[in-house]
Design an enzyme around this catalytic site. Structure first.
Site, PDB file in Angstrom:
ATOM      1  N   ASN A 176       0.796  -1.234   0.000  1.00 20.50           N
ATOM      2  CA  ASN A 176       0.000   0.000   0.000  1.00 20.50           C
ATOM      3  C   ASN A 176       0.830   1.286   0.000  1.00 20.50           C
ATOM      4  OD1 ASN A 176       0.993  -0.117   2.563  1.00 20.50           O
ATOM      5  ND2 ASN A 176      -0.947   0.304   3.592  1.00 20.50           N
ATOM      6  N   LYS A 208       3.763   4.097  -1.494  1.00 18.84           N
ATOM      7  CA  LYS A 208       4.098   4.700  -2.796  1.00 18.84           C
ATOM      8  C   LYS A 208       5.407   4.131  -3.333  1.00 18.84           C
ATOM      9  CE  LYS A 208       5.600   9.126  -4.757  1.00 18.84           C
ATOM     10  NZ  LYS A 208       5.144   8.889  -6.132  1.00 18.84           N
ATOM     11  N   LYS A 266       5.488   1.743  -6.340  1.00 18.76           N
ATOM     12  CA  LYS A 266       5.378   0.517  -7.135  1.00 18.76           C
ATOM     13  C   LYS A 266       5.540   0.824  -8.629  1.00 18.76           C
ATOM     14  CE  LYS A 266       1.352  -0.109  -5.162  1.00 18.76           C
ATOM     15  NZ  LYS A 266       1.444   0.972  -4.154  1.00 18.76           N
ATOM     16  N   THR A 267       4.723   1.739  -9.118  1.00 22.67           N
ATOM     17  CA  THR A 267       4.814   2.072 -10.545  1.00 22.67           C
ATOM     18  C   THR A 267       6.151   2.743 -10.848  1.00 22.67           C
ATOM     19  OG1 THR A 267       2.430   2.192 -10.775  1.00 22.67           O
ATOM     20  CG2 THR A 267       3.711   3.411 -12.401  1.00 22.67           C
ATOM     21  N   THR A 268       6.609   3.623  -9.949  1.00 22.12           N
ATOM     22  CA  THR A 268       7.922   4.259 -10.191  1.00 22.12           C
ATOM     23  C   THR A 268       9.018   3.197 -10.260  1.00 22.12           C
ATOM     24  OG1 THR A 268       7.570   5.034  -7.913  1.00 22.12           O
ATOM     25  CG2 THR A 268       7.962   6.681  -9.541  1.00 22.12           C
ATOM     26  N   ARG A 275      16.232   1.274 -17.039  1.00 23.22           N
ATOM     27  CA  ARG A 275      17.486   0.514 -17.031  1.00 23.22           C
ATOM     28  C   ARG A 275      17.619  -0.294 -18.306  1.00 23.22           C
ATOM     29  NH1 ARG A 275      17.918  -2.019 -10.943  1.00 23.22           N
ATOM     30  NH2 ARG A 275      18.701  -0.082 -10.042  1.00 23.22           N
ATOM     31  N   PHE A 292     -12.848   1.949 -18.565  1.00 24.56           N
ATOM     32  CA  PHE A 292     -12.736   1.452 -17.200  1.00 24.56           C
ATOM     33  C   PHE A 292     -13.468   2.339 -16.201  1.00 24.56           C
ATOM     34  CE2 PHE A 292     -10.593  -0.244 -13.462  1.00 24.56           C
ATOM     35  CZ  PHE A 292     -10.781  -1.583 -13.746  1.00 24.56           C
ATOM     36  N   TRP A 319     -14.445   1.770 -12.544  1.00 26.71           N
ATOM     37  CA  TRP A 319     -14.510   1.256 -11.168  1.00 26.71           C
ATOM     38  C   TRP A 319     -15.813   1.604 -10.443  1.00 26.71           C
ATOM     39  CZ3 TRP A 319     -10.422  -1.289  -9.062  1.00 26.71           C
ATOM     40  CH2 TRP A 319      -9.171  -1.054  -9.590  1.00 26.71           C
ATOM     41  N   GLU A 374      -0.195  -2.218 -12.655  1.00 25.92           N
ATOM     42  CA  GLU A 374      -1.524  -2.359 -12.019  1.00 25.92           C
ATOM     43  C   GLU A 374      -2.277  -3.617 -12.452  1.00 25.92           C
ATOM     44  OE1 GLU A 374      -1.369  -0.113  -9.867  1.00 25.92           O
ATOM     45  OE2 GLU A 374      -0.486   1.682 -10.756  1.00 25.92           O
TER      46      GLU A 374
HETATM   47  P1  ATP Z   1       3.780   5.669  -7.795  1.00 21.87           P
HETATM   48  O1  ATP Z   1       3.104   5.715  -9.147  1.00 21.87           O
HETATM   49  O2  ATP Z   1       3.990   7.044  -7.267  1.00 21.87           O
HETATM   50  O3  ATP Z   1       4.994   4.792  -7.768  1.00 21.87           O
HETATM   51  P2  ATP Z   1       2.295   3.508  -6.668  1.00 21.87           P
HETATM   52  O4  ATP Z   1       2.291   2.873  -7.996  1.00 21.87           O
HETATM   53  O5  ATP Z   1       3.057   2.833  -5.589  1.00 21.87           O
HETATM   54  O6  ATP Z   1       2.747   5.020  -6.778  1.00 21.87           O
HETATM   55  P3  ATP Z   1      -0.607   3.464  -6.705  1.00 21.87           P
HETATM   56  O7  ATP Z   1      -1.389   2.710  -5.722  1.00 21.87           O
HETATM   57  O8  ATP Z   1      -0.533   2.933  -8.091  1.00 21.87           O
HETATM   58  O9  ATP Z   1       0.845   3.670  -6.077  1.00 21.87           O
HETATM   59  O10 ATP Z   1      -1.097   4.957  -6.691  1.00 21.87           O
HETATM   60  C1  ATP Z   1      -1.035   5.829  -7.753  1.00 21.87           C
HETATM   61  C2  ATP Z   1      -1.054   7.266  -7.299  1.00 21.87           C
HETATM   62  O11 ATP Z   1      -1.462   7.414  -5.963  1.00 21.87           O
HETATM   63  C3  ATP Z   1       0.303   7.957  -7.358  1.00 21.87           C
HETATM   64  O12 ATP Z   1       0.109   9.274  -7.750  1.00 21.87           O
HETATM   65  C4  ATP Z   1       0.825   7.900  -5.963  1.00 21.87           C
HETATM   66  O13 ATP Z   1       1.666   8.977  -5.614  1.00 21.87           O
HETATM   67  C5  ATP Z   1      -0.436   7.946  -5.157  1.00 21.87           C
HETATM   68  N1  ATP Z   1      -0.252   7.108  -3.960  1.00 21.87           N
HETATM   69  C6  ATP Z   1       0.531   6.025  -3.824  1.00 21.87           C
HETATM   70  N2  ATP Z   1       0.472   5.523  -2.579  1.00 21.87           N
HETATM   71  C7  ATP Z   1      -0.385   6.306  -1.907  1.00 21.87           C
HETATM   72  C8  ATP Z   1      -0.879   6.333  -0.554  1.00 21.87           C
HETATM   73  N3  ATP Z   1      -0.488   5.436   0.334  1.00 21.87           N
HETATM   74  N4  ATP Z   1      -1.767   7.317  -0.211  1.00 21.87           N
HETATM   75  C9  ATP Z   1      -2.170   8.223  -1.117  1.00 21.87           C
HETATM   76  N5  ATP Z   1      -1.769   8.258  -2.397  1.00 21.87           N
HETATM   77  C10 ATP Z   1      -0.880   7.322  -2.789  1.00 21.87           C
HETATM   78 MG    MG Z   2       0.924   2.342  -9.376  1.00 23.08          MG
END
Ligand code: ATP
Ligand code: MG
Length: 210
Positions: A51, A53, A55-57, A65, A105, A107, A142
């Protein structure tokens, strides 16, 4: 300071130096032994879930890379991000194909049939990348939700990933990865939220959050 105590001090520091050297050498031997044991050459499956932040980054970092070394990578986004996703603008310019879930999509409008159709359309694109050995890396951003909500056929998704070309790596991101995804992966990271700026009322930032 007396000559004696000065002497003691420099001896003490020499001993400390020597001890540190011995410790580092031991550590190096341990790491070298582990490196020598890793002899298998194959593409890996990485799951980045949880949960927090990042994952996508992390997924896009791996794509960078790959592209930086001159390999081909492909990106599939199972949840349509912000339309001006910074990574897409950059990487498409470097020849990275993107398959992004269409606007179908929904949700929160409970249009399950529409969601499934959108998921299946983007999965059809993903399958092409996962069958093509030219791609060194495929990011399935995702994807976890598609399996968690049963929008895609679980067996088909898992077997397609399992049967991908041997040298192809896959990164799967998203919260709540199902057990089967974690079990079949080579590397699983659970990103844990400790705090998030959004919860303190700070708006998502262009160039940071997308
Ligand atoms: P990022 O894309 O920044 O790496 P993520 O892929 O880990 O984030 P997601 O669940 O896909 O997280 O969320 C997508 C968006 O929500 C991103 O803009 C991210 O900054 C934000 N976000 C991620 N985690 C959280 C959190 N715990 N609470 C609120 N917003 C979040
Ligand atoms: Mg993400």
């Amino acid at each position: 300071m007396s000559e004696n105590s000065q002497h003691d001090k420099s001896q003490e520091s020499a001993e400390r130096e020597e001890k540190h050297k011995r410790k580092s050498q031991k550590q190096k031997e341990k790491v070298d032994a582990k490196v020598a044991k890793a002899t298998i050459e194959k593409g890996v499956m990485i799951v980045v879930t949880g949960n927090g932040k990042g994952k996508t980054t992390s997924g896009f970092g791996t794509v960078c890379r790959c592209v930086g070394h001159g390999y081909k990578a492909a990106v599939v986004q199972f949840i349509k991000g912000k339309w001006d996703c910074g990574e897409r603008d950059l990487l498409e310019g470097h020849g990275v194909p993107f398959a992004v879930m269409g606007t179908g999509f929904t949700w929160n409008t409970q249009d399950r049939a529409g969601d499934i159709a959108a998921a299946e359309a983007v999965w059809t694109e993903a399958k092409k990348f996962l069958a093509d050995p030219q791609y060194h890396l495929v990011l399935l951003d995702e994807l976890t939700y598609m399996l968690g909500y049963d929008y895609l056929d679980k067996e088909e998704v898992l077997s397609t990933i399992a049967n991908r070309p041997e040298n192809q790596s896959v990164v799967v991101t998203g919260r709540g990865a199902i057990r089967e995804l974690r079990d079949m992966a080579d590397t699983v990271s659970e990103v844990k939220e400790e705090k998030h700026a959004f919860k303190a009322g700070i708006k998502a930032r262009k160039g940071v959050d997308w």
